[in-house]
Every structure is written in C-alpha cells, then in structure tokens.
Scaffold this active site. Sequence first.
Site, PDB file in Angstrom:
ATOM      1  N   GLU A   1      30.885 -26.097  46.098  1.00 18.62           N
ATOM      2  CA  GLU A   1      29.590 -25.392  45.387  1.00 18.62           C
ATOM      3  C   GLU A   1      29.292 -24.448  46.542  1.00 18.62           C
ATOM      4  O   GLU A   1      29.301 -24.811  47.669  1.00 18.62           O
ATOM      5  CB  GLU A   1      28.366 -26.454  45.438  1.00 18.62           C
ATOM      6  CG  GLU A   1      27.022 -25.854  45.129  1.00 18.62           C
ATOM      7  CD  GLU A   1      27.025 -25.009  44.230  1.00 18.62           C
ATOM      8  OE1 GLU A   1      27.442 -25.386  43.105  1.00 18.62           O
ATOM      9  OE2 GLU A   1      26.462 -23.667  44.116  1.00 18.62           O
TER      10      GLU A   1
ATOM     11  N   HIS B   1      18.205 -31.094  22.957  1.00 19.70           N
ATOM     12  CA  HIS B   1      18.287 -30.427  21.698  1.00 19.70           C
ATOM     13  C   HIS B   1      18.632 -31.711  20.874  1.00 19.70           C
ATOM     14  O   HIS B   1      19.373 -32.745  21.049  1.00 19.70           O
ATOM     15  CB  HIS B   1      19.295 -29.513  21.463  1.00 19.70           C
ATOM     16  CG  HIS B   1      18.896 -28.174  22.117  1.00 19.70           C
ATOM     17  ND1 HIS B   1      18.678 -27.018  21.616  1.00 19.70           N
ATOM     18  CD2 HIS B   1      18.423 -28.106  23.594  1.00 19.70           C
ATOM     19  CE1 HIS B   1      18.195 -25.914  22.534  1.00 19.70           C
ATOM     20  NE2 HIS B   1      17.862 -26.495  23.467  1.00 19.70           N
TER      21      HIS B   1
ATOM     22  N   LYS C   1      14.343 -13.577  20.102  1.00 17.80           N
ATOM     23  CA  LYS C   1      12.761 -13.084  19.901  1.00 17.80           C
ATOM     24  C   LYS C   1      11.822 -14.255  20.164  1.00 17.80           C
ATOM     25  O   LYS C   1      10.525 -14.032  19.824  1.00 17.80           O
ATOM     26  CB  LYS C   1      12.757 -12.709  18.363  1.00 17.80           C
ATOM     27  CG  LYS C   1      13.563 -11.616  17.919  1.00 17.80           C
ATOM     28  CD  LYS C   1      13.428 -11.261  16.452  1.00 17.80           C
ATOM     29  CE  LYS C   1      14.545 -10.485  15.813  1.00 17.80           C
ATOM     30  NZ  LYS C   1      15.123 -11.029  14.613  1.00 17.80           N
TER      31      LYS C   1
ATOM     32  N   CYS D   1       1.418 -29.695  51.317  1.00 18.87           N
ATOM     33  CA  CYS D   1       2.193 -30.477  51.902  1.00 18.87           C
ATOM     34  C   CYS D   1       3.586 -29.793  52.525  1.00 18.87           C
ATOM     35  O   CYS D   1       4.205 -30.339  53.232  1.00 18.87           O
ATOM     36  CB  CYS D   1       2.786 -31.064  50.771  1.00 18.87           C
ATOM     37  SG  CYS D   1       3.749 -30.184  49.625  1.00 18.87           S
TER      38      CYS D   1
END
Lengths: 496, 418
Positions: A31, A49, A251, A462
């Site tokens: 990474e 979904h 949209k 914090c």
Amino acid sequence: MYDIVIIGAGVVGGFVARQLSRYRLKIALIEKHDDVCFETSRANSAIIHAGYNGHPGSIKAVLTKAANEDFHNVCAQLDVEFERLGALIIAVDDEGKQKILEKYAKGQQNGIKGLELLTGKQALAMEPNLNPRVIYAMYSPTVGVVNPWEFGLAACENAVDNGVELHLSTKVLDLKRQADGYYAVKTNKGEFIAKYVINCAGIYSDEINNLVAKPFFRIAPRRGEYFVLDKEARSFVNHVVFEARADDDVKGVIIIPTVHGNVLVGPSTQDDIDKDDVKTTAEHLQAVKRVAAQSMVNIPFDLTIRTFAGIRPRPQMGKLNQKTGEWEYGEDKVKDFILGEPEGVENFINCAGIKSPGLTCANEIGKYILHIIEEKEGANLIPNPDFSPCRRPLTRFSKRTDEEKASLIKENPAFGNVVCRCGEITEAEIVDVIQRNCGARSLDGVKRRAGTSLGRCQGGFCTPLVVEILERELKRGPEQITKDEAGSNIVTDTLL
Amino acid sequence: MQAYDIAVIGGGPAGMAAALAAWGQGIKRIIILERNNTLGGILNQCIHPGFGLQYFNKDLTGPEYAGEFMRRLNEAGIEYKVSTTVLNISADKVVTAVNSNDGLLHIEAKSIILAMGCRERAAGGIAMAGTRPAGVITAGTAQKMINLQGKHIGNRIVVLGSGDIGLIMARRLSLEGKEVLAVLEQYPYANGLSRNVVQCLEDYNIPLLLSHTVTEVIGQGRVSAVKIARVDQDLKPIAGSESIIECDTLLLSVGLIPENELSKKAKVALDQKTGGPLVNQDMQTDVEGIFACGNVVQVHDIVDFVTLEAEKAGQAAAAYIKEGIKSAHTFVVTAGDNVRFVVPQRLSASAEAGFFLRSAAALDEATIVVSCCGRELVSVKRAAVKPSEMESICLKKELLTDLPLNSEILVEIKGRCC
C-alpha cells in the site's frame, strides 16, 4: 520471494488478502499510503446494496446478491457495525417512476428478495419527511449501511492476523514479468518477486494494469461531495432514501442514516478531475442541498458537522481503433467489474473498476479471486492451519451496560478515562486500536478505528489527548504525530 | 448509589462558584464532577490577564481567577472528583459517571447544577470548502496545546472569525514569534470585545479584514494556503474579490456552542436560540431541582458574569433543598425586534429579574425595552449596541407581581442601524 503480491490495501485488497490467507501462501499486501483504506475505501456512501441494479447476468449482479445475503455473517466474523435499514427508492416524476419500474424488473431478474412497489402515500407513511410530491417508490428491505472504514480495516487486520505481510508506505514504481515467469514488483521500498500479482489499486488500477497488459480500460475518476449531519438529525430519516436516479446515474443524491447515528447526504457528481483531488467545493455542496430537496423536505443542514469528498473509480472500457492505432474509451452498458487475467497476461489478476457496489461486494470479490487461484494452483494449495475468519472483537465501551462498564474499568482502569466525549470513547479503546495488527499510526487512523473525532466537536476536545496517547504508544515525539499521511504533522515544534 | 444534596456537573468557573454559593447557604453534601484532570475548566489555558475586573476588582489571569476559587473550595472542604466523566443524568436526578479509580459511579442528588460550558464550532460546522489537511484547528484547541502542552500548532497563521479566543490567540501566537497574517471576519464588525481588538490586534499590527471570509482551504498533508474573499451584505463571497494567502495554519474562532448533551438526557428543555436550557431568574430549568449556569446556558463575554450567574444558581439550589422552594416558570420571555436572544427565558413572580441579552445587529442610539401586553415595564438607553457585547437590564419584583399569570414579556431593542 512471494507467492502473491497484492497491490493496494483498500477494501478490495483487504478482502482479497483475507480470502487468500485461507491457504499457506506467502502474501505481501502493499500500500503506497501510510495507512490502509485510504482512498475510495475511506470516503464513500457506506451503503450495502441489495442487487437490483446490476445488469442481469453480469458478475456484478451475481456477486452483489450473494454479498448482500451473506453480509451480516461477514460483519459478525469481523466485528463490524452493520444495520439493515432498508431503502426507499422514490420518484417525483414520470421519468423517476420509469426508472423505478426498470429497477424492479432488474431486481426480479436478479432474484432479489423483498422488493415492493409502493404508492407515494405508502412511501410517505414509512418516511414522513419525504418530498410530499413523491408519486411512486420501491422498498428494498435488504439494503443496509456499514461502518465503511471498519469494514475494510477489519479485513486487512484479519488478513495480517492470518499471516499476510502488510507493507505500508510502499509505492509501486514498475512491474515486469521475468523470464522465469515470476513478476518483479519494483517499489520505493525494494523489489518484491512473486508468482502472482493481484491489482487492487482502485482509482490507479488502470495504471498498474498498463504496466503489463494492454490498456483495455481506464479509470475516469468521479468525485462526490457529502454532508455529515449531527446525531440530532438521525430521527429525521429511518431508511436509506434514494431518489430514483441516484444510484446508477449522475443526477441523484442519497440520504443515508449511518451506523454511527449520523446522517450522510450526498454525493454530488463531478468528472474530469485529478485522481487525488478530494477537495470539497461550495458549488457542489450547494448542488447536493438542491438535489436532496427533491427527495426530502426540511433536511436539517444546520446540523452539519463535516463535509468531505471521495473519488469513485468509474471504469471506461477501451476499444482499439484499427485505423488510428489508438484506444478509445467509453462507458459500456453492462458496467461490470473487471476481474481476472487480462488477455494474454498470465498470473496477473485485475480487480479493477470496482465502483459501486464495490464496498458491498468486497468479500465476494475476494472469494472470486480465491477461486481463480484455486483453479490455477489446484492440489498445490495447503490450507493455512492458523486461519481464522474472525478478528478479535473491539470493546465498544459506550454500547455496554453499566454493570459491564464497571467490570471493564476494574479489569483495565483505562476504560475509566473517557477521551472522546462526543462518542464516549475511552483511552483503553484507543490504545487497543493502536496496538492491534494493522493498527493506527495517526490521528485519523485512530478516528477510523476507534471512532474518535467523528462527533459534533470534530476532535476539538480529544485531539490534544489522542496526540499524547499516540506519542506514548508509538514512542514518537509530538512533531512526528501526523493527522493522516506524511507531511500532515499537527504539532510544528515545541516550547520546551 | 451515593447520595448528595447537590451534584455539580463541571468544575469550571460556573461549577465552582455555584458549589461555593450553595455551601455558603449551609448545604454541605455537595459533589463536583469534572472530566479534566484538574478543576478550573477553560480558565486554566487562559494565561492572559483581563479576568476578575468586575468580580474581584483586580486584573487576574485565568489560572489566578480559577486558583482563587479552588482555594475557597479546598478551604470549605467541598468534595470534588476530577478525571471523571458524566455519562448520563436521568430526569429523576441520578448521575452516572466513570473514572479510573472509582469505576462506575451512581450519584443520587436532590438537586443538580449543570455547568458543562461550551464547545467550539469546527470547520465542518461551517461547511468549509477545500481539502482537509492538518493545520486547520479551532482557537481553543490551539490555546490548550500551546499553553498547557507546550506544543506549537503552526508558523504562519490566518485566523477566521474575530471571536475573543481568536483575538487572544492572535496575540499569543505573535508573542511566541509566529506570524499572524490576518484575522478575517465575515460581519462588518468585530465579534470580540472592543478591548481585545485593540490589545490583541492593533497593538501587534495584525490586520483585521472585516466582511471577509475563507472560501477554500488549500494543501495536501498540511495547509499550504487559504483562498479568501470579500463578502456582500448577505455574507456571500463576491466574485472577483478572491485572493490567496500562503500559510500553514487556519485558526478558527467561528462560534461557541453550549454543551447540552447531558441536559437533553435529563429531559431539560432547551432554547433554540441560545442552545442552552430554558431557565428562569433563579437559573432553574423546566425540570424541578435541575439548575444551570455559565456557558452551558449562554455564551458569556467575561467570566465575572459567569460567576455571578452561577452564584444565583447555587443559592437557588440551596433554597430548593432547604425550603423546598419551587421556582416556577410563570411568565414566558420572548426575544423581540433586534434581540438575538434573552436569558432568562422564563420568569417566576417571586424575585427581581436581571436579563442578559444580545442584539441581533449593531445599532446606534439604542433603547432596550421590556414590555408586557403592550405596556412598557422598564427601559434603558445605550449610545450603541452590538452583537459582540452582551447587554443587561433589570426588572424589579414589584413590576412582576402585577402581571397576569402566564403573560408574555417582550424584550426588544429600538435603535438606528449604523
């Protein structure tokens, strides 16, 4: 020498690593950022979904259905917050109604359970703050919301628990296939030699692909901007509310109750931007407000505590123009994920173009890639005797009963020190997320894992305390503590 | 379960003064619960002078002002617990709190005094556009890091918002040798006290850009610049007026919000305008026996007023415990023309009422008027009023006793727009 190098530790790379860790394989998860889940995986809609949207017969449609049905199991194994709130997809005009009917038909073809068509009145009864002009709706009960960071982070942590090597701050500079068939992955931290390379590079997956394969797709980044509303806004909405055009087009805006008890409103849509350009703009935030008003009335934007932007890795498929010799790109109808070996390139496996619903499908994509490796390696694969699909659960102090809280403090007094007052998060929890595998190394790393500074004060109280804990646990000076990546130091120098 | 007469939530200036006032009335079973590791609240990080001019008739620093109250508390022997976070207050006055030594505490109190103070509005709260790098920090957080932790938060600083903490921090950072490039204020007037504009900006040649705002934060990793613009009367940026200031820090002083999450748990009704509990002149909320004082009620200009308000709350809580006096919410007070908010928002008929109010606009030749049913009860004249300086007006008890029950008392400001 590695069996497998996975490029990119986002949610997809994390779940691919998690699935592959079932076998005794030497795996490097690399990474380029200083933490995992740093790009699309950290700034998205957090929706799980149902599967009514995928093109029937596409890999995406199959994986989404399977992923949704299994989602609570994966979250239970990884101790990730997930709520199946259900979604209302609403229309305020005939065009929207047409969209809903198309989605419903696709849902039936894809075998999605529980979909119901509703009148505007029925929808309003379920969700009183909908635009009263709603004429039609679809209810999708299996739609859920997940803690988006935690889901990917937990997969990465679980993979590391199972023996995967995580290499952070490691950027791929070049990729070549050697004469012996192995790949040489050149990075800023040296070379990784591996039999397989799996491309999970998200918005940069086209660039990785192009190092060894034809440029048969490209990633056209699409930026979305969001509002985060305070927990006080949560009673305003009960379901995920999509305007009918929202989840597959440019949209629409979605209103999303989050697992943290906040409300998310977005995204806007902006194309033709740089892949790392995650700024917010007054113009597009204004557009979010305007479009959201078509779905719901009186959205309490005065309770905004944060705005952010994320990039969706929208794939465009390429065709070689024989006359010009150039690749020409455009969106295809199927809009499928790009999974597997590209033509003529062995042992290089793409997981690319993972736009929505990539978060939903991440574990299924992991399984899909696992099957490819299983088919290729067959009997060579030896099960990993140390494999566990579960990660050690977090102790979420605020969710415990008073009796449990009392005994937690007795065991570890650091549970008695509430550091984040908005989220009621204790020192013990913060220390835990720093000490875990794939642990936090920055202020935002703690935020994404423990939930600090997500609340209404946005870290005002914090931050100084979390910085001190990071200094102590990481044995670093104050100037070495970052907000997220290199150069994002919070303290510039000290008075002492 | 431990039983007390009074539990005070918060050991800042309000909580300390309220506890001492109740003690002075003979209530001895008092406990103060404070989440920081010391009493004193925000005063501990306010190392500048200017405190106590009204209350002590002396110019003190924040720690000196707090220190005097700590001394009195210790002398009286009032019990307090620090590093203790209150998790819940129930409507029947049971406080749940945790700390590392005692574990989880249940405290039952006859009366509760809310004194939790306020928090700062952050960048997200004003939907700041641009990137989200390190170096965007609220003024109070910066003050804590510099003054209490000895950590610098940047070298080239732009301040957005001319609230008092922003002004104080502009001076503080200058004294530390940092470059404060400008203070921006979206309104056409400064939001802090006039004395702070003079002593913190003018004396240090720090430009105050009125009717300006930051339209975009620029930078990856750390802030590298901000885009600023002039704003029109509706506070909208004016196209073409943008410019860039290179800096590594954006300090925010864009408002304080009373911290009433615990009040809500205790089912205390809040005023949408102040963000604090609805109180009467005894500082009693609409939940019998729960009182509130200090910045949890309304954001005050100076700590001296906080102390005075807290003393009222402490005395009223003592009277409630000793004599069972139920301080009613008999009259409703309404903020009328040109008044952003007024406290108290409710009145009982039993005592005189001192109102604190903020104007909604800057006005010259102003008159503050208190009326009921169209009849003026009292008024005072001011050469000028502005939103940054709190105004006050007193209503005598006799005037209250004549009024019909449940009538509305209107507080408004008449004046000329300047």
